[in-house]
Design an enzyme around this catalytic site. Structure first.
Site, PDB file in Angstrom:
ATOM      1  N   ASP A  91      34.471  38.412  36.445  1.00  0.00           N
ATOM      2  CA  ASP A  91      34.701  39.845  36.281  1.00  0.00           C
ATOM      3  C   ASP A  91      33.318  40.620  36.310  1.00  0.00           C
ATOM      4  OD1 ASP A  91      34.975  42.526  34.373  1.00  0.00           O
ATOM      5  OD2 ASP A  91      36.932  41.561  33.877  1.00  0.00           O
ATOM      6  N   CYS A 104      39.989  39.958  29.324  1.00  0.00           N
ATOM      7  CA  CYS A 104      39.890  39.013  30.521  1.00  0.00           C
ATOM      8  C   CYS A 104      41.301  39.363  31.346  1.00  0.00           C
ATOM      9  CB  CYS A 104      39.823  37.643  30.135  1.00  0.00           C
ATOM     10  SG  CYS A 104      39.578  36.706  31.507  1.00  0.00           S
ATOM     11  N   CYS A 133      32.871  34.454  33.305  1.00  0.00           N
ATOM     12  CA  CYS A 133      33.967  34.942  34.210  1.00  0.00           C
ATOM     13  C   CYS A 133      33.551  35.939  35.305  1.00  0.00           C
ATOM     14  CB  CYS A 133      34.790  35.705  33.349  1.00  0.00           C
ATOM     15  SG  CYS A 133      36.309  36.363  34.172  1.00  0.00           S
TER      16      CYS A 133
HETATM   17 CO    CO Z   1      37.644  37.641  32.933  1.00  0.00          CO
END
Ligand code: CO
Length: 214
Positions: free
Chosen positions: A44, A101, A42
């Site tokens: 992130d 997430c 991800c």
């Molecule tokens: Co995420």
């Protein structure tokens, strides 16, 4: 005027530190790239592939997007997989999701965020496919965590369905696809035990992942 001077200062300090440890570090890296792993994770900012696995520059090839999705027609992701498998000859592809997430949560709740909603539609498909495991009556935190896991399991399957991976396996290549999940609150990685080493393993690993066996 230098924009973002702190980042350049950090960079200078990092170069000094790395060079002090190993004077040939950058020269060696510049000459050759031979990572053993492809990481699909991800975007992130809290899930940096190298740091959480303790790998140095040169040791992991990385592709990140929102909610670590592997979409059958995403030329960006497919190109990364193809280059990693055929040119760099990595032996492991790790799809790593993470609990907490935001992309997965938006897919779960249907929250509107803009253009990204179209990308997250793929995660909503995962949600709808496994609605029995994340029923609205369940605890929200549990549904969110399970959808994060289910998303990894589905994306691992997508990797195994690419022509790139299928062709590599048919050539007898040693190539294993893994599904992992990272917990932001303790920094720990967990193996979802859905690793696949050949086309014959795909359905067994997928079914096991869906049953939630550890
Ligand atoms: Co995420």
């Amino acid at each position: 005027m230098q924009y973002l001077p702190q980042l350049f200062e950090n960079n200078r300090a990092w170069v000094e530190k790395m060079t002090a440890q190993d004077p040939d570090f950058f020269r060696r890296l510049a000459d050759i790239q031979s990572p053993k792993y492809l990481w699909i994770g991800c975007s992130d900012s809290r899930v940096p592939a190298n740091q959480i696995t303790g790998l140095q520059p040169g040791e992991v090839f990385v592709h990140r997007n929102v909610a670590n999705a592997v979409i059958h027609t995403d030329l960006n992701c497919l190109s990364v997989i193809q280059f990693a498998v055929d040119v760099l000859e990595v032996n492991h592809i790790i799809v790593c999701g993470h609990y907490g997430c935001g992309g997965v949560k938006a897919a779960l709740t249907g929250e509107r965020l803009g253009l990204i909603d179209n990308w997250l539609r793929h995660i909503k498909d995962v949600r709808d496919k496994h609605s029995d495991q994340i029923a609205p009556g369940m605890d929200m935190a549990a549904r969110w965590e399970r959808l994060c896991e289910l998303n990894v399991i589905e994306q691992v399957r997508h990797v195994t369905q690419t022509t790139i991976v299928r062709d590599a396996w048919s050539r007898g290549r040693n190539l294993i696809i893994h599904g992992w999940i990272y917990r932001l609150s303790d920094g720990k990685l967990r193996d979802l035990r859905v690793s696949v080493a050949g086309s014959g393993d795909v359905e067994t690993a997928y079914a096991k992942g869906l049953r939630g066996l550890r």
